[in-house]
Scaffold this active site. Sequence first.
Site, PDB file in Angstrom:
ATOM      1  N   HIS A 168       5.771  34.686  22.137  1.00 46.70           N
ATOM      2  CA  HIS A 168       6.639  35.411  21.203  1.00 46.70           C
ATOM      3  C   HIS A 168       6.255  35.051  19.776  1.00 46.70           C
ATOM      4  O   HIS A 168       6.409  33.910  19.355  1.00 46.70           O
ATOM      5  CB  HIS A 168       8.091  35.023  21.469  1.00 46.70           C
ATOM      6  CG  HIS A 168       9.093  35.849  20.715  1.00 46.70           C
ATOM      7  ND1 HIS A 168       8.799  36.515  19.551  1.00 46.70           N
ATOM      8  CD2 HIS A 168      10.396  36.130  20.970  1.00 46.70           C
ATOM      9  CE1 HIS A 168       9.865  37.158  19.118  1.00 46.70           C
ATOM     10  NE2 HIS A 168      10.854  36.935  19.970  1.00 46.70           N
ATOM     11  N   TYR A 173      10.568  35.281  13.579  1.00 39.74           N
ATOM     12  CA  TYR A 173      11.614  34.698  14.424  1.00 39.74           C
ATOM     13  C   TYR A 173      10.992  33.614  15.290  1.00 39.74           C
ATOM     14  O   TYR A 173       9.811  33.680  15.625  1.00 39.74           O
ATOM     15  CB  TYR A 173      12.141  35.830  15.301  1.00 39.74           C
ATOM     16  CG  TYR A 173      13.464  35.630  16.002  1.00 39.74           C
ATOM     17  CD1 TYR A 173      14.626  35.467  15.273  1.00 39.74           C
ATOM     18  CD2 TYR A 173      13.552  35.687  17.389  1.00 39.74           C
ATOM     19  CE1 TYR A 173      15.854  35.344  15.921  1.00 39.74           C
ATOM     20  CE2 TYR A 173      14.777  35.568  18.038  1.00 39.74           C
ATOM     21  CZ  TYR A 173      15.918  35.393  17.298  1.00 39.74           C
ATOM     22  OH  TYR A 173      17.127  35.293  17.926  1.00 39.74           O
ATOM     23  N   ARG A 222       3.628  39.115  21.716  1.00 37.10           N
ATOM     24  CA  ARG A 222       4.687  39.965  21.129  1.00 37.10           C
ATOM     25  C   ARG A 222       4.623  39.833  19.613  1.00 37.10           C
ATOM     26  O   ARG A 222       4.693  38.725  19.069  1.00 37.10           O
ATOM     27  CB  ARG A 222       6.042  39.527  21.669  1.00 37.10           C
ATOM     28  CG  ARG A 222       7.204  40.226  21.009  1.00 37.10           C
ATOM     29  CD  ARG A 222       8.516  39.989  21.738  1.00 37.10           C
ATOM     30  NE  ARG A 222       8.802  41.120  22.602  1.00 37.10           N
ATOM     31  CZ  ARG A 222      10.000  41.696  22.715  1.00 37.10           C
ATOM     32  NH1 ARG A 222      11.037  41.234  22.060  1.00 37.10           N
ATOM     33  NH2 ARG A 222      10.185  42.717  23.507  1.00 37.10           N
ATOM     34  N   ARG A 321      16.754  47.240  27.722  1.00 39.64           N
ATOM     35  CA  ARG A 321      18.097  47.631  28.160  1.00 39.64           C
ATOM     36  C   ARG A 321      18.090  48.718  29.225  1.00 39.64           C
ATOM     37  O   ARG A 321      18.971  48.763  30.087  1.00 39.64           O
ATOM     38  CB  ARG A 321      18.907  48.062  26.932  1.00 39.64           C
ATOM     39  CG  ARG A 321      19.233  46.900  26.010  1.00 39.64           C
ATOM     40  CD  ARG A 321      19.672  47.366  24.653  1.00 39.64           C
ATOM     41  NE  ARG A 321      18.617  48.065  23.952  1.00 39.64           N
ATOM     42  CZ  ARG A 321      18.771  48.726  22.806  1.00 39.64           C
ATOM     43  NH1 ARG A 321      19.965  48.762  22.251  1.00 39.64           N
ATOM     44  NH2 ARG A 321      17.759  49.334  22.230  1.00 39.64           N
ATOM     45  N   GLU A 413      41.622  65.577  37.296  1.00 40.05           N
ATOM     46  CA  GLU A 413      41.571  65.367  35.851  1.00 40.05           C
ATOM     47  C   GLU A 413      42.474  66.409  35.201  1.00 40.05           C
ATOM     48  O   GLU A 413      42.337  67.599  35.477  1.00 40.05           O
ATOM     49  CB  GLU A 413      40.118  65.504  35.371  1.00 40.05           C
ATOM     50  CG  GLU A 413      39.938  65.673  33.878  1.00 40.05           C
ATOM     51  CD  GLU A 413      40.571  64.562  33.031  1.00 40.05           C
ATOM     52  OE1 GLU A 413      40.365  63.383  33.348  1.00 40.05           O
ATOM     53  OE2 GLU A 413      41.303  64.911  32.076  1.00 40.05           O
ATOM     54  N   GLN A 421      38.364  59.697  27.467  1.00 36.53           N
ATOM     55  CA  GLN A 421      38.174  59.340  26.052  1.00 36.53           C
ATOM     56  C   GLN A 421      36.704  59.269  25.625  1.00 36.53           C
ATOM     57  O   GLN A 421      36.406  59.251  24.432  1.00 36.53           O
ATOM     58  CB  GLN A 421      38.860  58.014  25.751  1.00 36.53           C
ATOM     59  CG  GLN A 421      40.376  58.118  25.830  1.00 36.53           C
ATOM     60  CD  GLN A 421      41.019  56.763  25.629  1.00 36.53           C
ATOM     61  OE1 GLN A 421      41.138  56.288  24.514  1.00 36.53           O
ATOM     62  NE2 GLN A 421      41.410  56.140  26.724  1.00 36.53           N
TER      63      GLN A 421
HETATM   64  C1  LIG Z   1      20.725  41.186  25.221  1.00 37.34           C
HETATM   65  C2  LIG Z   1      19.329  41.126  24.696  1.00 37.34           C
HETATM   66  C3  LIG Z   1      18.622  39.932  24.725  1.00 37.34           C
HETATM   67  C4  LIG Z   1      17.305  39.866  24.260  1.00 37.34           C
HETATM   68  N1  LIG Z   1      16.606  38.701  24.373  1.00 37.34           N
HETATM   69  C5  LIG Z   1      15.311  38.637  23.955  1.00 37.34           C
HETATM   70  C6  LIG Z   1      14.512  37.455  24.135  1.00 37.34           C
HETATM   71  O1  LIG Z   1      14.933  36.475  24.749  1.00 37.34           O
HETATM   72  N2  LIG Z   1      13.256  37.466  23.612  1.00 37.34           N
HETATM   73  C7  LIG Z   1      12.752  38.548  22.966  1.00 37.34           C
HETATM   74  O2  LIG Z   1      11.620  38.510  22.511  1.00 37.34           O
HETATM   75  N3  LIG Z   1      13.466  39.693  22.840  1.00 37.34           N
HETATM   76  C8  LIG Z   1      14.715  39.765  23.324  1.00 37.34           C
HETATM   77  N4  LIG Z   1      15.417  40.950  23.213  1.00 37.34           N
HETATM   78  C9  LIG Z   1      14.774  42.146  22.642  1.00 37.34           C
HETATM   79  C10 LIG Z   1      14.167  42.996  23.765  1.00 37.34           C
HETATM   80  O3  LIG Z   1      13.114  42.336  24.389  1.00 37.34           O
HETATM   81  C11 LIG Z   1      13.663  44.344  23.246  1.00 37.34           C
HETATM   82  O4  LIG Z   1      12.660  44.116  22.313  1.00 37.34           O
HETATM   83  C12 LIG Z   1      14.765  45.183  22.612  1.00 37.34           C
HETATM   84  O5  LIG Z   1      15.929  45.165  23.395  1.00 37.34           O
HETATM   85  C13 LIG Z   1      14.319  46.622  22.413  1.00 37.34           C
HETATM   86  O6  LIG Z   1      13.964  47.199  23.632  1.00 37.34           O
HETATM   87  P1  LIG Z   1      14.946  48.199  24.450  1.00 37.34           P
HETATM   88  O7  LIG Z   1      15.344  49.262  23.484  1.00 37.34           O
HETATM   89  O8  LIG Z   1      14.086  48.717  25.549  1.00 37.34           O
HETATM   90  O9  LIG Z   1      16.104  47.407  24.913  1.00 37.34           O
HETATM   91  C14 LIG Z   1      16.708  41.026  23.703  1.00 37.34           C
HETATM   92  C15 LIG Z   1      17.419  42.225  23.690  1.00 37.34           C
HETATM   93  C16 LIG Z   1      18.705  42.303  24.192  1.00 37.34           C
HETATM   94  C17 LIG Z   1      19.418  43.628  24.215  1.00 37.34           C
END
Ligand SMILES: Cc1cc2nc3c(=O)[nH]c(=O)nc-3n(C[C@H](O)[C@H](O)[C@H](O)COP(=O)(O)O)c2cc1C
Length: 652
Positions: A168, A173, A222, A321, A413, A421
């Site tokens: 990473h 970060y 990354r 997600r 419904e 909602q």
């Molecule tokens: C709840 C959550 C936790 C995440 N934890 C990490 C992490 O541990 N390391 C990281 O590099 N990115 C983390 N991310 C970022 C994701 O890897 C990803 O880059 C981001 O969610 C965008 O992709 P998506 O739109 O497909 O979710 C996290 C994202 C979310 C939503």
Amino acid sequence: MTPLRKLFSPIRIGKMEVRNRIAMAPVTTGWAPAGGTFPDRMIDYFEERAKGGVGLIMCETVTVDEAFPYIMQSLGLWSDELIPSFKRFVDAVHAHGAKVAPQISHPGPESFSFLKGIQPVGPSPVLCKLSGQMCRELATEEIGPIVEQYGEAARRAREAGCDAIELHAAHSYMLAGSFLSPLRNRRTDAYGGTADGRLRFLLDVLASVESKAGRDLPVILRLSGDEYLPGGRDLRDTQYIAPKLVDAGVDAFEVSAGVEPELMWRIIPPMGTPLGLNLPVAAAIKQVVSVPVMVVGRVNDPRLAEDMLRNGHADMVVMGRALVADPELPNKAAEGRFEDIVPCTGCSMGCVGEQMKLRTLTCVINPTVGREKEMAIVRAAKPKKVLVAGGGPGGLEAARVAAIRGHDVTLCEKEAKLGGQLNLACVAPMKQEISLWIQYLAVQVKKRGVKVRLNQLVTPDLVGEMKPDVLIVSTGGRAVIPPIPGADGAKVIHAHDILAGKLGIMRGKVVVIGGGVVGCEVADLLADSAENPMNAGNAITIVEMLDDIAIDEVPSAKMLLVARLREKGVRTITSATVKKITEDGVVITRGGKEETLGNLSHIVLSCGTKPVDDLSSKIEGTVPEVYVIGDAKEARSALEAIAEGARIARRI
Ligand SMILES: Cc1cc2nc3c(=O)[nH]c(=O)nc-3n(C[C@H](O)[C@H](O)[C@H](O)COP(=O)(O)O)c2cc1C
């Protein structure tokens, strides 16, 4: 046969062959125990995703140093003792044909090590805005041992059977991302000063990984293609360092963009932002390297992913997600079952929002996250006649699950359409994707044979006629009318009525009472009206009791909402109490002083929701099993409503 040929074609990263071009992004779950091992629920969670067809899993941040966990607790590879636990996870994923690349990182400034009395470290003293802690600058001689820790962690990953690792270095970060970014690296020794100096930490890490884990362990990096902040690394700089990184051993790039926390909305993009927003920077990196380039950031539709790959902008897509929401997304896409894919809208309420509240990962539309075994749907021993009163999200989910279990389900419904909602929630700017949840659930209940009756209020008489074995009351909520003198005045209207489109275009000056997310969204919506140009006149004012607005919104979406309100000239008054509503004004007190906001054309009340349950007390004793769920039980959000619907339907 899938129409998505490119997405489902194999790809090689170094010596690793991945069965398709869908990778799962690292997503912190909050389940990691203090010892850094894999808990069973996490293994089940990943196993489910491997079974669902994903090609490669990059599990959440794995720290290289026990003293420096990511956030409070994280997975770890700081000692050989952690290898067996890691191996259990790897074996579970391999059993279903997916590959594994853990995200290896030293969290640096983002570590919550200070909770144990250890100050976080970084390339320079910087403030971690998430924790509010300043990190201390690493002395040059402290860097070598950390570099070694990366190499050792990579070796352990390899010994645990991992197919690759991810490093990473994105988002300005954690430690590597901080060294690489001019925003955080202000060093004047060999590890700073210039783009090459800032790169040196990563080059040392890559050399350490190679010497300890072997050159043939594929390394994915990354990276933010562009930090998009003045003073940060731009795309041209990233194009300059990318080939050097390949020469040093990087086998693929995973391209994100932006920096934490200022551009959080680029990193975890909320609903309404463009899908695949990081594709242009990924494509630009692809121009300068010959190794595979992956793109991450709101790639939630496999058809869009196919398009991105076919157009040659990236070689692989990374979904975070979307795969939390639906572990089976790849298999469903491969079979062309797009309408069955559980839609990730980017709401982040369950994944980010719950962790912000110190709970753990879940998903609004998929409450089985992290409970895959416990919540597996099993056929009911005795099929029952189930009546669901109310077709909002909770009722729909309850009906869907009950029908899969073999029950005979009728859902009534009272309105002419399903969604409850959610039909209001999807009206405000950038919230339209919420309608995908309604569409998905409506299709699913139909496919499962639920008898849907629209325009049908469930009354005690109807219950008497239908004689269900089970009644699920999911009749939702209605707007709260606060006990403010004048709240029944002629110019007072309700946020819900605006969202329901009952009032048409409004002109003049408006005060919105209540600056929660609904009040802010209503202001956002009203400010868009062509008839009500928002300008220096401060035509819309939000009055909020607390010291901030939209506190119930996740940070990335809130950031954009607040910026939009500001741009549109919406005025916000916080820490203010509304004393009374007059014929055309609102009297408030703030800091002990009284103030009148006058000459108003409308006063909008947005003061929350209260339960609607006109049924359960009236049918007492007539139905063997009665359950009240969602807002009908207690006004909350779709997250709780769907979770309760899912739980109750598994119990009956
Ligand atoms: C709840 C959550 C936790 C995440 N934890 C990490 C992490 O541990 N390391 C990281 O590099 N990115 C983390 N991310 C970022 C994701 O890897 C990803 O880059 C981001 O969610 C965008 O992709 P998506 O739109 O497909 O979710 C996290 C994202 C979310 C939503």
